[in-house]
Design an enzyme around this catalytic site. Sequence first.
Site, PDB file in Angstrom:
ATOM      1  N   ASP A   6      55.888  17.349   7.607  1.00 17.82           N
ATOM      2  CA  ASP A   6      55.192  18.150   6.606  1.00 17.82           C
ATOM      3  C   ASP A   6      55.750  19.560   6.680  1.00 17.82           C
ATOM      4  OD1 ASP A   6      53.330  19.353   4.878  1.00 17.82           O
ATOM      5  OD2 ASP A   6      51.920  19.702   6.527  1.00 17.82           O
ATOM      6  N   VAL A   7      56.485  19.960   5.634  1.00 15.50           N
ATOM      7  CA  VAL A   7      57.141  21.269   5.608  1.00 15.50           C
ATOM      8  C   VAL A   7      56.242  22.251   4.880  1.00 15.50           C
ATOM      9  CG1 VAL A   7      59.218  22.549   4.988  1.00 15.50           C
ATOM     10  CG2 VAL A   7      59.374  20.113   5.550  1.00 15.50           C
ATOM     11  N   ASN A  11      55.315  26.643   9.019  1.00 19.42           N
ATOM     12  CA  ASN A  11      55.774  25.706  10.039  1.00 19.42           C
ATOM     13  C   ASN A  11      56.138  24.361   9.425  1.00 19.42           C
ATOM     14  OD1 ASN A  11      55.302  27.205  12.610  1.00 19.42           O
ATOM     15  ND2 ASN A  11      53.179  27.189  11.913  1.00 19.42           N
ATOM     16  N   VAL A  12      57.003  23.629  10.150  1.00 14.83           N
ATOM     17  CA  VAL A  12      57.255  22.220   9.869  1.00 14.83           C
ATOM     18  C   VAL A  12      56.581  21.425  10.983  1.00 14.83           C
ATOM     19  CG1 VAL A  12      58.968  20.419   9.461  1.00 14.83           C
ATOM     20  CG2 VAL A  12      59.501  22.805   8.886  1.00 14.83           C
ATOM     21  N   ASP A 110      51.464  19.482  -0.012  1.00 12.58           N
ATOM     22  CA  ASP A 110      50.462  19.567   1.056  1.00 12.58           C
ATOM     23  C   ASP A 110      49.058  19.336   0.504  1.00 12.58           C
ATOM     24  OD1 ASP A 110      50.679  21.956  -0.404  1.00 12.58           O
ATOM     25  OD2 ASP A 110      50.175  23.217   1.315  1.00 12.58           O
ATOM     26  N   ARG A 111      48.790  19.885  -0.654  1.00 16.88           N
ATOM     27  CA  ARG A 111      47.475  19.710  -1.275  1.00 16.88           C
ATOM     28  C   ARG A 111      47.274  18.256  -1.691  1.00 16.88           C
ATOM     29  NH1 ARG A 111      46.732  24.416  -5.624  1.00 16.88           N
ATOM     30  NH2 ARG A 111      44.527  24.039  -5.177  1.00 16.88           N
ATOM     31  N   THR A 133      48.811  29.302   5.252  1.00 16.13           N
ATOM     32  CA  THR A 133      49.291  30.596   4.785  1.00 16.13           C
ATOM     33  C   THR A 133      48.382  31.098   3.670  1.00 16.13           C
ATOM     34  OG1 THR A 133      51.540  29.908   5.334  1.00 16.13           O
ATOM     35  CG2 THR A 133      51.294  31.827   3.908  1.00 16.13           C
ATOM     36  N   THR A 187      37.451  50.574  15.995  1.00 13.46           N
ATOM     37  CA  THR A 187      38.376  50.214  14.912  1.00 13.46           C
ATOM     38  C   THR A 187      38.754  48.743  14.950  1.00 13.46           C
ATOM     39  OG1 THR A 187      39.268  52.452  14.816  1.00 13.46           O
ATOM     40  CG2 THR A 187      40.639  50.700  13.902  1.00 13.46           C
TER      41      THR A 187
END
Length: 258
Positions: A6-7, A11-12, A110-111, A133, A187
């Site tokens: 899965d690319v 990441n792969v 991917d989806r 991502t 902070t």
Amino acid sequence: MLLAADVGNTNVVFALFEGREIRARWRIATDPRRTGDEYAVWLLQLLQIEGVAREDITQLIFASVVPRANHNLTVLAEKYFGKTPIIAGQGDAAWPFAIDVDQPSSLGADRALNILAAHEKYGGDLIVVDFGTATKFEAIDFNGTYKGGIIAPGINLSLDALVGKTAKLPRIAIRAPDDTSVIGRNTEDQMLIGVFWAHVAMMEGLIARMREEIGRPAKVVATGGLAILFDQKTDIFDYVDADLTIEGLAILAEKVGG
């Protein structure tokens, strides 16, 4: 055995399957310039560690949201394993479910794999949330039809934008806050609250709106590397399934056969 990859944009993920059981998995940073030979040097060593010969690999399947990687993975399959790979979403491996949106061809691999695997494993009306991502939400009806979804910036993208566009804010690590307070005393805590709890609020709010629009009870399935992190601080997920995407490849390969 099945070798699946899965690319993603970051990441792969490679996984070695016996049936639908994951025997091993490995991760490498996505680099569209990485050649088939480079993949082979890395991957064949890992297979050897697992006691698996290249002749044991009877089928290969790849899914990619990085088109430039497809050629190099095909070289890997043909040159080092002597197999023509299955490319998810193409030819005999076209998506085996209805895509009820305005631009069906724009659905990322991917989806699509998440949709396929979630319907196969959990059934009914579903909302799949994938923390990558980007944070992606998918609406799937009880027939397995993809009805649409949402794409939002992932939490790391939000943090990158915050740090990159300010002069004095430090780089912090993404983690679950120690408590539920949303009033930070320094902070770093204020930044963590801003990116973490804002992402939780966004996620919970969008899922509530999706459920209302669906109009029927919908189970929520979370996947992706940060799913477990968010699961610590919300009860909105019915299932957390870290391997959903890669398992979608095994399910698709099974449907294709060969």
